[in-house]
Scaffold this motif. Structure first.
Motif, PDB file in Angstrom:
ATOM      1  N   ILE A 214       0.835  -1.207   0.000  1.00  0.00           N
ATOM      2  CA  ILE A 214       0.000   0.000   0.000  1.00  0.00           C
ATOM      3  C   ILE A 214       0.866   1.252   0.000  1.00  0.00           C
ATOM      4  N   GLN A 215       1.956   1.239   0.772  1.00  0.00           N
ATOM      5  CA  GLN A 215       2.844   2.398   0.831  1.00  0.00           C
ATOM      6  C   GLN A 215       3.533   2.630  -0.508  1.00  0.00           C
ATOM      7  N   LYS A 218       1.059   4.274  -2.790  1.00  0.00           N
ATOM      8  CA  LYS A 218       0.879   5.698  -2.470  1.00  0.00           C
ATOM      9  C   LYS A 218       2.061   6.526  -2.921  1.00  0.00           C
ATOM     10  N   ASP A 219       3.285   5.995  -2.713  1.00  0.00           N
ATOM     11  CA  ASP A 219       4.501   6.749  -3.055  1.00  0.00           C
ATOM     12  C   ASP A 219       4.641   6.952  -4.556  1.00  0.00           C
ATOM     13  N   SER A 221       1.922   6.879  -6.801  1.00  0.00           N
ATOM     14  CA  SER A 221       0.623   7.122  -7.426  1.00  0.00           C
ATOM     15  C   SER A 221       0.614   8.279  -8.400  1.00  0.00           C
TER      16      SER A 221
END
Length: 223
Positions: A214-215, A218-219, A221
């Motif tokens: 998930i991280q 996000k990083d 995206s």
């Protein structure tokens, strides 16, 4: 003792509750089928219903060759096996301990699976959205062929996403493949272009657990 309803019978509604002993239903049911068993196996086939519900506290559940609008499967201790099931609504499957195996399960609605302990495997399955969550166990599932959302969460265990038929990806221009495994040695995001179609962007996320995946998403995206 055992409760068996063979294929020679036809009913609109079937509602069976058993404390001890297995339940087997092969009758043609046309409206609703509900089987709840405390101790024992549940086997059902040949149903063509609006709602279908199978619940077992101790014992395996097997359902095959049936159609329904909505499907609800719950097993506390024991495996769940579904094959040749089609539907138009949401399918909800929940297991505490035991393997979950789905073959030729297709619905126009969402397919949601929650498992505490046990492996989850799919073969030739499809749904508008796949939502899979397991605490301990491996997940092996192909991406939905309808191009919907595929969300997989696991606390402990491997996630394997296999391309069983590359042709299904030729219809999609943007594809995200998530690989969550304790065996990942180089976590990160890999971008590829025009793998199965043109123009096309394929993004592969490699992570050792769901939180880092998930991280990474996000990083990256905005890239």
């Amino acid at each position: 003792g055992k409760a068996e309803i063979d294929s020679a019978f036809e009913f609109g509604k079937v509602d069976v509750k058993a404390t001890t002993g297995s339940v087997k239903c092969e009758a043609k049911v046309t409206e609703s089928l509900a089987i709840k068993c405390t101790t024992g196996l549940i086997y059902a086939s040949g149903a063509e219903v609006d709602t279908l519900s199978l619940k077992a506290s101790t014992g395996a559940i097997e359902l095959c060759k049936s159609t329904c609008r909505t499907l609800e499967i719950e097993a506390t201790t024991g495996s769940i096996k579904l094959s040749q099931i089609s539907g138009t609504g949401d399918f909800d499957i929940e297991a505490t301990t035991g393997k979950i195996n789905l073959t030729d399960v297709v619905t126009e609605g969402d397919l949601t699976i929650e498992a505490d302990t046990g492996d989850i495997s799919f073969k030739r399955c499809d749904a508008a959205n796949l939502n899979i969550s397991t605490d301990t166990g491996d997940v092996e599932v192909p991406k939905t062929t309808s191009g919907g959302r595929c969300e997989i969460t696991t606390d402990t265990g491997d996630v394997k996403i296999k391309v069983l038929n590359a042709q299904m990806f030729q219809l999609h221009r943007n594809i995200i493949v998530v690989n969550i495994s304790k065996d990942v040695t180089e976590p990160g995001v890999v971008y590829k272009s025009d793998v199965w179609a043109a123009p096309q962007c394929v993004i592969r996320i490699n992570a050792i657990d769901s939180e880092s995946a998930i991280q990474l998403f996000k990083d990256n995206s905005l890239k």
